[in-house]
Design a protein around this motif. Structure first.
Motif, PDB file in Angstrom:
ATOM      1  N   VAL A 117       6.464 -18.419 -39.560  1.00 15.16           N
ATOM      2  CA  VAL A 117       6.616 -19.822 -39.190  1.00 15.16           C
ATOM      3  C   VAL A 117       7.992 -20.369 -39.552  1.00 15.16           C
ATOM      4  O   VAL A 117       8.646 -21.015 -38.743  1.00 15.16           O
ATOM      5  CB  VAL A 117       5.507 -20.692 -39.824  1.00 15.16           C
ATOM      6  N   PHE A 118       8.433 -20.099 -40.756  1.00 11.99           N
ATOM      7  CA  PHE A 118       9.685 -20.698 -41.226  1.00 11.99           C
ATOM      8  C   PHE A 118      10.877 -19.750 -41.138  1.00 11.99           C
ATOM      9  O   PHE A 118      11.919 -20.102 -40.589  1.00 11.99           O
ATOM     10  CB  PHE A 118       9.527 -21.207 -42.665  1.00 11.99           C
ATOM     11  N   GLY A 119      10.742 -18.567 -41.676  1.00 14.96           N
ATOM     12  CA  GLY A 119      11.869 -17.635 -41.747  1.00 14.96           C
ATOM     13  C   GLY A 119      12.457 -17.294 -40.389  1.00 14.96           C
ATOM     14  O   GLY A 119      13.679 -17.350 -40.202  1.00 14.96           O
ATOM     15  N   LEU A 120      11.607 -16.926 -39.440  1.00 15.22           N
ATOM     16  CA  LEU A 120      12.093 -16.539 -38.113  1.00 15.22           C
ATOM     17  C   LEU A 120      12.650 -17.718 -37.332  1.00 15.22           C
ATOM     18  O   LEU A 120      13.411 -17.536 -36.385  1.00 15.22           O
ATOM     19  CB  LEU A 120      10.984 -15.852 -37.316  1.00 15.22           C
ATOM     20  N   ALA A 121      12.284 -18.945 -37.748  1.00 19.64           N
ATOM     21  CA  ALA A 121      12.807 -20.154 -37.102  1.00 19.64           C
ATOM     22  C   ALA A 121      14.138 -20.593 -37.716  1.00 19.64           C
ATOM     23  O   ALA A 121      14.729 -21.569 -37.277  1.00 19.64           O
ATOM     24  CB  ALA A 121      11.792 -21.284 -37.210  1.00 19.64           C
ATOM     25  N   GLY A 122      14.577 -19.862 -38.745  1.00 23.57           N
ATOM     26  CA  GLY A 122      15.827 -20.223 -39.406  1.00 23.57           C
ATOM     27  C   GLY A 122      15.660 -21.308 -40.448  1.00 23.57           C
ATOM     28  O   GLY A 122      16.632 -21.868 -40.949  1.00 23.57           O
ATOM     29  N   GLU A 123      14.414 -21.599 -40.811  1.00 30.12           N
ATOM     30  CA  GLU A 123      14.121 -22.600 -41.832  1.00 30.12           C
ATOM     31  C   GLU A 123      14.029 -21.922 -43.200  1.00 30.12           C
ATOM     32  O   GLU A 123      13.713 -20.729 -43.284  1.00 30.12           O
ATOM     33  CB  GLU A 123      12.784 -23.293 -41.521  1.00 30.12           C
ATOM     34  N   PRO A 124      14.269 -22.666 -44.273  1.00 28.80           N
ATOM     35  CA  PRO A 124      14.151 -22.065 -45.610  1.00 28.80           C
ATOM     36  C   PRO A 124      12.711 -21.633 -45.898  1.00 28.80           C
ATOM     37  O   PRO A 124      11.767 -22.364 -45.594  1.00 28.80           O
ATOM     38  CB  PRO A 124      14.564 -23.185 -46.567  1.00 28.80           C
ATOM     39  N   MET A 125      12.575 -20.446 -46.449  1.00 27.54           N
ATOM     40  CA  MET A 125      11.260 -19.970 -46.878  1.00 27.54           C
ATOM     41  C   MET A 125      11.026 -20.473 -48.295  1.00 27.54           C
ATOM     42  O   MET A 125      11.927 -20.422 -49.120  1.00 27.54           O
ATOM     43  CB  MET A 125      11.201 -18.444 -46.813  1.00 27.54           C
ATOM     44  N   GLN A 126       9.808 -20.968 -48.553  1.00 25.19           N
ATOM     45  CA  GLN A 126       9.532 -21.559 -49.858  1.00 25.19           C
ATOM     46  C   GLN A 126       8.526 -20.775 -50.692  1.00 25.19           C
ATOM     47  O   GLN A 126       8.135 -21.241 -51.761  1.00 25.19           O
ATOM     48  CB  GLN A 126       9.069 -23.010 -49.677  1.00 25.19           C
ATOM     49  N   THR A 127       8.104 -19.606 -50.223  1.00 20.50           N
ATOM     50  CA  THR A 127       7.293 -18.778 -51.111  1.00 20.50           C
ATOM     51  C   THR A 127       8.212 -18.270 -52.213  1.00 20.50           C
ATOM     52  O   THR A 127       9.418 -18.110 -51.993  1.00 20.50           O
ATOM     53  CB  THR A 127       6.665 -17.577 -50.363  1.00 20.50           C
ATOM     54  N   PRO A 128       7.672 -18.018 -53.398  1.00 21.48           N
ATOM     55  CA  PRO A 128       8.512 -17.473 -54.461  1.00 21.48           C
ATOM     56  C   PRO A 128       9.223 -16.190 -53.997  1.00 21.48           C
ATOM     57  O   PRO A 128       8.656 -15.408 -53.220  1.00 21.48           O
ATOM     58  CB  PRO A 128       7.512 -17.179 -55.584  1.00 21.48           C
ATOM     59  N   GLU A 129      10.459 -15.996 -54.439  1.00 25.10           N
ATOM     60  CA  GLU A 129      11.239 -14.827 -54.022  1.00 25.10           C
ATOM     61  C   GLU A 129      10.509 -13.515 -54.278  1.00 25.10           C
ATOM     62  O   GLU A 129      10.625 -12.568 -53.505  1.00 25.10           O
ATOM     63  CB  GLU A 129      12.598 -14.809 -54.729  1.00 25.10           C
ATOM     64  N   SER A 130       9.748 -13.452 -55.353  1.00 20.92           N
ATOM     65  CA  SER A 130       9.041 -12.217 -55.705  1.00 20.92           C
ATOM     66  C   SER A 130       7.984 -11.822 -54.681  1.00 20.92           C
ATOM     67  O   SER A 130       7.557 -10.662 -54.634  1.00 20.92           O
ATOM     68  CB  SER A 130       8.392 -12.360 -57.082  1.00 20.92           C
ATOM     69  N   TYR A 131       7.560 -12.752 -53.843  1.00 19.11           N
ATOM     70  CA  TYR A 131       6.491 -12.448 -52.890  1.00 19.11           C
ATOM     71  C   TYR A 131       6.900 -11.347 -51.914  1.00 19.11           C
ATOM     72  O   TYR A 131       6.061 -10.557 -51.489  1.00 19.11           O
ATOM     73  CB  TYR A 131       6.042 -13.705 -52.148  1.00 19.11           C
ATOM     74  N   GLU A 132       8.153 -11.289 -51.542  1.00 15.58           N
ATOM     75  CA  GLU A 132       8.567 -10.231 -50.616  1.00 15.58           C
ATOM     76  C   GLU A 132       8.429  -8.858 -51.261  1.00 15.58           C
ATOM     77  O   GLU A 132       7.923  -7.925 -50.641  1.00 15.58           O
ATOM     78  CB  GLU A 132       9.991 -10.443 -50.128  1.00 15.58           C
ATOM     79  N   SER A 133       8.834  -8.719 -52.521  1.00 18.43           N
ATOM     80  CA  SER A 133       8.744  -7.409 -53.166  1.00 18.43           C
ATOM     81  C   SER A 133       7.312  -7.048 -53.551  1.00 18.43           C
ATOM     82  O   SER A 133       6.955  -5.872 -53.579  1.00 18.43           O
ATOM     83  CB  SER A 133       9.663  -7.343 -54.396  1.00 18.43           C
ATOM     84  N   PHE A 134       6.476  -8.035 -53.808  1.00 18.45           N
ATOM     85  CA  PHE A 134       5.075  -7.770 -54.117  1.00 18.45           C
ATOM     86  C   PHE A 134       4.233  -7.589 -52.851  1.00 18.45           C
ATOM     87  O   PHE A 134       3.368  -6.719 -52.795  1.00 18.45           O
ATOM     88  CB  PHE A 134       4.444  -8.914 -54.925  1.00 18.45           C
ATOM     89  N   PHE A 135       4.454  -8.450 -51.851  1.00 13.77           N
ATOM     90  CA  PHE A 135       3.514  -8.581 -50.748  1.00 13.77           C
ATOM     91  C   PHE A 135       4.091  -8.338 -49.356  1.00 13.77           C
ATOM     92  O   PHE A 135       3.390  -8.492 -48.364  1.00 13.77           O
ATOM     93  CB  PHE A 135       2.881  -9.977 -50.771  1.00 13.77           C
ATOM     94  N   GLY A 136       5.356  -7.967 -49.264  1.00 11.29           N
ATOM     95  CA  GLY A 136       5.950  -7.702 -47.958  1.00 11.29           C
ATOM     96  C   GLY A 136       5.354  -6.461 -47.316  1.00 11.29           C
ATOM     97  O   GLY A 136       4.661  -5.664 -47.971  1.00 11.29           O
TER      98      GLY A 136
END
Length: 157
Positions: A54-73
């Protein structure tokens, strides 16, 4: 139509939150035989991927904690975690906050072009925010079903 779609998001997210609230921290950690991930991973993955769609691909700031990508990507798994992961309460708060932010963001955004067209792992091509948002319902439902299957498998062990 936008209001109906946003109401549908509330239904889907409500189901996810309901399952999360019935899950204990201990149960969230079990990775049954035949599964790569546990319930906590699936819940965090839902949050991270919807944020990206919803946000990242639209060029909007992502607001999930940064660690979420390394834990849950995509491609991550609990067996690789080396630091403390978010509690279920934290994930619930992220999921609830995310739903509120989406309701504020999405009106008038359905036809907005993505910064770059996106093709997911299944080979589906997306060009608009609305397309990725609608796909996120399917993605969330798939992981909710996986959570249910993990629960059944864990109970049978």
């Amino acid at each position: 139509m936008e209001n109906m779609i946003l109401k549908h998001m509330d239904v889907v997210r409500g189901i996810t939150i309901s399952i999360l609230e019935k899950t204990t921290e201990e149960a969230a950690e079990i990775t049954p035989k035949g599964f790569n991930n546990n319930i906590r991973w699936n819940l965090g993955h839902i949050a991270f991927i919807q944020e990206k769609l919803v946000f990242g691909l639209a060029g909007e700031p992502m607001q999930t904690p940064e660690s979420y990508e390394s834990f849950f990507g995509a491609g991550t798994k609990p067996a690789d975690w080396t630091e403390a992961v978010p509690s279920l309460e934290e994930i619930a708060n992220v999921l609830k906050d995310q739903a509120h932010r989406i309701k504020e963001f999405m009106p008038q955004q359905f036809d907005k072009q993505l910064i770059t067209p996106f093709t997911n792992k299944a080979g589906i091509n997306f060009t608009t925010v609305g397309e990725t948002f609608l796909f996120s319902f399917y993605h969330e439902a798939m992981h909710v079903e996986t959570i249910k299957q993990i629960g059944k498998a864990a109970a049978a062990q």
